[in-house]
Design an enzyme around this catalytic site. Structure first.
Site, PDB file in Angstrom:
ATOM      1  N   GLY A  33     -18.039 -13.518 -50.569  1.00  0.00           N
ATOM      2  CA  GLY A  33     -18.430 -14.690 -51.347  1.00  0.00           C
ATOM      3  C   GLY A  33     -19.839 -15.137 -51.056  1.00  0.00           C
ATOM      4  CG  ASN A  34     -22.038 -17.020 -53.796  1.00  0.00           C
ATOM      5  OD1 ASN A  34     -22.089 -18.218 -54.039  1.00  0.00           O
ATOM      6  ND2 ASN A  34     -21.546 -16.139 -54.661  1.00  0.00           N
ATOM      7  NE  ARG A  35     -24.258 -19.563 -45.849  1.00  0.00           N
ATOM      8  CZ  ARG A  35     -23.340 -19.760 -44.898  1.00  0.00           C
ATOM      9  NH1 ARG A  35     -22.467 -20.746 -45.022  1.00  0.00           N
ATOM     10  NH2 ARG A  35     -23.312 -18.974 -43.841  1.00  0.00           N
ATOM     11  CB  SER A  36     -23.032 -21.042 -55.282  1.00  0.00           C
ATOM     12  OG  SER A  36     -23.225 -21.937 -56.350  1.00  0.00           O
TER      13      SER A  36
END
Ligand code: CTP
Ligand code: CA
Length: 225
Positions: A33-36
């Site tokens: 995943g990512n931190r958005s």
């Protein structure tokens, strides 16, 4: 204009906003995943609704409450996001891709939880490319005159990178954020430059994400004519 007293200049328009970050599953309990945070996309959805638009918000893993008066479609992966965006974009006047879409996904999904094996190194994770939703909807516009907006977080030569990305994606506007220091993921405020395919450059000073959102809609409205 004070916020909340915006002109209804998006009345009769359907706009699509993607928000959040995709998650690409490895097994039933793990993902890449990512931190958005999704906050910028939600600000875009709220401000568009305040300006009279019918809004479809394609939300990827945000955990934020649904904004009032907005149709929310929840998705997990990039492939699911693509499907939801393509469907909503079919009759949309504008599409804003604020979501952080994973560039890659694991080549294989393990139906059972991946376990450690005694004395053995882990298997490498093989990745494959995800579809590029922004490039795809820009190349094949669902409607003539549809306005398409991308977002990019860049480092180093931010403007040059942004210009190159705008050309590569084929969208009409690209919101370029410089990442680093206070300009971090999850922050309440942001600073950006909006690049236009027509060569225009609109700086947006450090401030609430609603202000950046309203600048994006100003530029979209101008292009909708
Ligand atoms: N985007 C997309 N589909 C992807 C990747 C990105 O639609 N598979 C969209 C994002 O929503 C964003 C824009 O493209 O609006 C720019 O994303 P970015 O990650 O900066 O672009 P990339 O082409 O993936 O470039 P980079 O290699 O720098 O990550
Ligand atoms: Ca990317």
């Amino acid at each position: 204009l004070a916020r909340g007293s915006a002109a209804p200049d998006l009345e009769g328009r359907h706009v699509v906003v993607s928000a959040g970050g995709t998650r690409e599953p490895l097994d039933p309990v793990r993902f890449l995943g990512n931190r958005s945070s999704g906050k910028q996309g939600y600000a875009l959805a709220r401000t568009a609704a305040a300006r009279g638009a019918r809004v479809t918000l394609v939300a990827a893993n945000t955990g934020l409450p649904d904004p009032a008066g907005v149709d929310v479609v929840r998705v997990g992966t990039a492939v699911q996001l693509r499907e939801a965006v393509l469907k909503a974009a079919a009759d949309a006047d504008a599409v804003v891709m604020a979501a952080a879409v994973a560039d890659f996904r694991p080549a294989a999904y393990a139906a059972g939880k991946i376990k450690k094996k005694d004395g053995q190194d882990p298997d490498p994770i093989v990745l494959v490319r995800n579809p590029d939703v922004l490039a795809e909807i820009s190349a094949e516009r669902a409607r003539p005159g549809q306005v398409i907006v991308g977002f990019a977080a860049e480092t180093d030569d931010v403007l040059a990178n942004g210009r190159a990305k705008l050309a590569r994606k084929g969208c009409d506007l690209l919101v370029v954020n410089e990442v680093g220091e206070r300009k971090t993921f999850g922050a309440e405020e942001s600073e950006a430059v909006v690049l236009g395919a027509d060569g225009s450059e609109t700086p947006v000073p450090y401030g609430p994400k609603e202000d950046l959102a309203d600048t994006v809609w100003d530029l979209v409205v101008r292009r909708l004519g």
